[in-house]
Scaffold this motif. Structure first.
Motif, short mmCIF file in Angstrom:
data_model
loop_
_atom_site.label_atom_id
_atom_site.label_comp_id
_atom_site.label_asym_id
_atom_site.label_seq_id
_atom_site.Cartn_x
_atom_site.Cartn_y
_atom_site.Cartn_z
N ASP A 516 4.08 78.44 -3.36
CA ASP A 516 3.42 78.38 -2.05
C ASP A 516 4.46 78.13 -0.95
OD1 ASP A 516 4.07 75.73 -2.23
OD2 ASP A 516 2.01 75.02 -2.47
N GLU A 517 3.95 78.04 0.28
CA GLU A 517 4.88 77.94 1.42
C GLU A 517 5.76 76.69 1.34
OE1 GLU A 517 3.81 78.85 5.73
OE2 GLU A 517 3.83 76.67 5.68
N ALA A 518 5.17 75.57 0.92
CA ALA A 518 5.97 74.34 0.88
C ALA A 518 7.14 74.52 -0.09
CB ALA A 518 5.08 73.17 0.45
N ALA A 519 6.86 75.12 -1.23
CA ALA A 519 7.93 75.31 -2.22
C ALA A 519 8.97 76.31 -1.71
CB ALA A 519 7.33 75.77 -3.55
N ILE A 520 8.52 77.29 -0.96
CA ILE A 520 9.46 78.28 -0.42
C ILE A 520 10.42 77.59 0.55
CG2 ILE A 520 9.62 80.30 1.11
CD1 ILE A 520 6.86 81.16 -0.17
N LEU A 521 9.85 76.79 1.44
CA LEU A 521 10.70 76.12 2.44
C LEU A 521 11.62 75.10 1.75
CD1 LEU A 521 8.05 75.68 5.30
CD2 LEU A 521 9.82 77.44 5.11
N ASP A 522 11.09 74.42 0.74
CA ASP A 522 11.92 73.45 -0.01
C ASP A 522 13.09 74.15 -0.68
OD1 ASP A 522 10.53 71.27 0.62
OD2 ASP A 522 9.51 71.02 -1.32
N ALA A 523 12.81 75.33 -1.20
CA ALA A 523 13.88 76.06 -1.91
C ALA A 523 14.93 76.55 -0.94
CB ALA A 523 13.27 77.23 -2.68
N LEU A 524 14.49 76.95 0.25
CA LEU A 524 15.44 77.54 1.20
C LEU A 524 16.28 76.49 1.94
CD1 LEU A 524 13.25 80.42 2.70
CD2 LEU A 524 15.26 80.67 1.22
N ALA A 525 15.70 75.32 2.18
CA ALA A 525 16.38 74.33 3.03
C ALA A 525 17.81 74.03 2.54
CB ALA A 525 15.55 73.06 3.14
N PRO A 526 18.00 73.65 1.25
CA PRO A 526 19.38 73.35 0.83
C PRO A 526 20.29 74.58 0.85
CG PRO A 526 17.85 73.25 -1.05
CD PRO A 526 17.02 73.42 0.19
N LEU A 527 19.71 75.75 0.65
CA LEU A 527 20.54 76.96 0.67
C LEU A 527 21.04 77.23 2.08
CD1 LEU A 527 18.43 79.28 -1.68
CD2 LEU A 527 20.41 77.87 -2.27
N PHE A 528 20.17 77.00 3.07
CA PHE A 528 20.60 77.17 4.46
C PHE A 528 21.71 76.15 4.79
CE2 PHE A 528 16.19 78.95 5.89
CZ PHE A 528 16.55 80.20 5.41
N ALA A 529 21.53 74.92 4.29
CA ALA A 529 22.53 73.87 4.56
C ALA A 529 23.88 74.29 3.97
CB ALA A 529 22.06 72.54 3.96
N ASP A 530 23.87 74.74 2.72
CA ASP A 530 25.14 75.15 2.08
C ASP A 530 25.76 76.34 2.81
OD1 ASP A 530 24.72 73.24 0.24
OD2 ASP A 530 24.16 74.59 -1.40
N TYR A 531 24.89 77.26 3.20
CA TYR A 531 25.38 78.47 3.88
C TYR A 531 26.07 78.08 5.19
CZ TYR A 531 25.03 83.06 6.28
OH TYR A 531 25.29 84.21 6.97
N ALA A 532 25.42 77.18 5.92
CA ALA A 532 26.00 76.75 7.21
C ALA A 532 27.33 76.05 6.99
CB ALA A 532 25.02 75.82 7.93
N ALA A 533 27.40 75.27 5.90
CA ALA A 533 28.60 74.46 5.68
C ALA A 533 29.76 75.27 5.12
CB ALA A 533 28.27 73.30 4.73
N SER A 534 29.48 76.22 4.25
CA SER A 534 30.62 76.84 3.55
C SER A 534 30.63 78.36 3.51
CB SER A 534 30.73 76.27 2.13
OG SER A 534 29.47 76.09 1.56
N ARG A 535 29.98 79.01 4.45
CA ARG A 535 30.08 80.48 4.46
C ARG A 535 31.45 80.90 4.98
NH1 ARG A 535 26.78 81.97 10.06
NH2 ARG A 535 27.10 79.91 10.92
N ALA A 536 31.88 82.03 4.48
CA ALA A 536 33.13 82.60 5.00
C ALA A 536 32.81 83.26 6.34
CB ALA A 536 33.66 83.63 4.01
#
Ligand code: SRM
Ligand code: SF4
Length: 564
Positions: A516-536
């Motif tokens: 559901d939506e809550a699980a989707i947002l939960d799954a994406l949140a840490p990925l966005f954080a990692d992407y912001a921190a360590s993308r090339a």
């Protein structure tokens, strides 16, 4: 033991070249529907019987037949619409349909909610406007799509011409369309129509052709049954790389169905293009599975027979082998918003239309705005495969006038939108689509602010991320090519898929199933954080997820030449 043919094969062969009893069904006053067999044939004429699924339960309780109405789809090669046509299409939307025009992911228009006795005048008016709905749906070659940016160079213009020629050349020839919709004289006795390419049984399944002009893969060329990649060298159109066997549709829980990217099999010069396209279609006509519609698309024919066998058959029918594919490079997907100047000094303005739905609402007046543009615009309009519209071929001194209308109707929101919103595509789904398992178009405006909030927390508001929503696994928004995609499973539940690339070369993979939506947002949140921190630098979200091992890529799902 031979497997019996699918029921649709019986319907086609008995249809007298797509007539069936459609004309009689349209006249039947007892119901707002038509028979099941005729409905299947009606698709070849560009229309589907649907019912409003929001009202289904209530009407069932009241013992009323479902709220039937027809969806109608135009055939607009390369998505080109003149202002005069626009005004007609807009009027039809208001007089005969639900007051909206819907730009589709294959750069044409759909009208929803046309009641039965309005269908014929609507189709007749489209014909009078020098357009058509023939073969917009059905087991035929559909509307040919091509990169819509109009005239970056003469080579671009030539590529368009080829897309239009293909669309015309591969159209059905039956007179049924004229007879049923345009009061054409019926042929006396048994119809003598000739369908040199299609015969009486047409194709085993729908067949889609798309033409892309690198570096822009805005049509998702690898999602096409037949994808053509224009090769332009020193400003001259040399020809096309040919890619075959792309397709998106799948069924949940059935691994024998899957999205597949087209395989590049060679190069053809423009003079031989029509012959090659026709030969690919003819092999699929003869080899495609006519028993199991689930396995009838070209992608399964190729995987079943083998790519080499398909190429050999093609060469034997053509009398020559295709030349080796030429080099090309796609670097992005999606549309480029705002004004772009063409090589001839004329200007083109791409406007974003969320989910392609042109409507007047409390928030904006997009339908009216485009109508007003059509009344003053002297160039043409181009619909895009990302459900947007280009106001094309504008003289420099007309730009101000266009800009004023755009701003007055809230059509200039693209200027300030987040990267993900600019790259979001959602299929129609509920309430009209009979196959929808979850919301899509109606869910997009609810989901986007939540994603934007998450991205904003990490300074990613401007990151261009391809977001695709589909209400079921058929994949009408080409969700398997989204860097983030939701594929509907049940009301409020989706598969979350991640990590396609930004140029349409790599399919995404399931990251969370049936959530559901809550699980989707939960799954994406840490990925966005990692992407912001360590993308090339300039690294796209999908590529980042692959590089950092969040998603491992299935090489089978990448076009052949990329794997090599
Ligand atoms: Fe689609 C069926 C809408 C592009 C794959 N599609 C449908 C139907 C007609 C539902 C039905 O069969 O009853 C949907 C009508 C919904 C409605 O209420 O309007 C529908 N498809 C659309 C559109 C309008 C989506 C949109 O939001 O824009 C697109 C119209 C395109 C056009 O103008 O011709 C649309 N459909 C696509 C695409 C994208 C593309 O072609 O680039 C795909 C994936 C590519 C592909 O074909 O593989 C697509 N639609 C399907 C499929 C799955 C086919 C398969 O091979 O499994 C179905 C179901 C089917 O054919 O059985 C389907
Ligand atoms: Fe309907 Fe499914 Fe296509 Fe969406 S993806 S329009 S829900 S068939």
């Amino acid at each position: 033991m031979t497997t019996p043919l699918s029921d649709l094969e019986r319907i086609k062969v008995n249809s007298r070249y797509l007539r069936g009893t459609i004309a009689e069904g349209l006249r039947d006053p007892v119901t707002n529907a038509i028979s099941d067999d005729d409905n299947k044939l009606l698709k070849f004429h560009g229309s589907y019987l649907q019912d409003d699924r929001d009202l289904r339960e209530e009407r069932r309780k009241q013992k009323l037949e479902p709220d039937y109405a027809f969806m109608l789809r135009a055939r607009l090669p390369s998505g080109v619409v003149t202002p005069a046509q626009w005004l007609v299409f807009d009027r039809l939307a208001r007089e005969h349909a639900n007051g909206t025009l819907r730009i589709t992911t294959r750069q044409t228009f759909q009208w929803h909610g046309i009641i039965k006795h309005h269908l014929k005048p609507t189709i007749a008016a489209i014909h009078d406007a020098l357009a058509s709905t023939i073969a917009a749906c059905g087991d035929v070659v559909r509307n040919v799509v091509s990169t819509p940016n109009p005239v970056e160079s003469t080579a671009h213009a030539l590529a368009y011409e080829w897309a239009s020629k293909l669309s015309l050349e591969l159209s059905p020839r039956t007179h049924a369309y004229h007879e049923i919709w345009l009061d054409g004289e019926p042929l006396v006795g048994e119809p003598k129509d000739e369908e040199p390419l299609y015969g009486t049984t047409y194709l085993p399944r729908k067949f889609k052709i798309g033409l892309a002009i690198p570096p822009l893969n805005d049509i998702d060329v690898f999602a096409q049954d037949l994808g053509l990649i224009a090769i332009i060298e020193q400003g001259r159109l040399q020809g096309f790389n040919v890619a075959i066997g792309g397709g998106m549709g799948a069924t949940h829980g059935d691994p024998s169905t899957y999205p597949r990217l087209a395989s590049v099999i060679g190069f053809v010069d423009p003079e031989r293009l029509l012959a090659v396209a026709e030969a690919v279609v003819a092999v699929q006509r003869d080899w495609g599975n006519r028993s199991e519609r689930k396995h009838a698309r070209l992608k399964y024919t190729i995987d079943h027979r083998g790519l080499d066998a398909f190429k050999a058959e093609l060469a034997s029918r053509l009398g020559y082998e295709l030349e080796p594919a030429r080099d090309y490079q796609f670097d992005h997907n999606g549309d480029r918003y705002g004004w772009i100047e063409g090589s001839d000094g004329r200007w083109h303005l791409t406007l974003q239309i969320e989910s392609g739905r042109l409507a007047d609402t409390d928030d904006h007046r997009w339908l009216t705005g485009l109508r007003e543009l059509a009344t003053v615009h002297e160039g043409d309009f181009r619909l895009t495969c990302n459900q947007n519209v280009i106001v094309a071929n504008v003289a420099a001194d007309q730009r101000e006038r266009i800009d004023a209308i755009v701003a007055a109707h809230g059509l200039d929101a693209y200027r300030t939108q987040s990267g993900i919103r600019r790259h979001a595509v959602a299929c129609v789904a509920l309430p009209t689509c009979g196959l929808a398992m979850a919301e899509s178009e109606r869910y997009l405006p609810l989901l986007l602010p939540k994603l934007e909030a998450l991205l904003g927390e990490h300074g990613l508001t401007d990151a261009p991320i391809l977001l695709r929503l589909s209400g079921c696994p058929n994949g009408c928004s080409r969700p398997y090519l989204g860097e983030i995609a939701l594929v509907g499973r049940a009301p409020g539940r989706y598969d979350l898929r991640l990590a396609a690339d930004f140029s349409g070369h790599r399919l995404n993979q399931v990251y969370r199933e049936n959530v559901d939506e809550a699980a989707i947002l939960d799954a994406l949140a840490p990925l966005f954080a990692d992407y912001a921190a360590s993308r090339a630098q300039d690294e796209h979200f999908g590529d980042f997820l692959v590089r950092t091992g969040v998603i491992s890529v299935n090489p089978r799902r990448i076009p052949a030449e990329v794997v090599a």
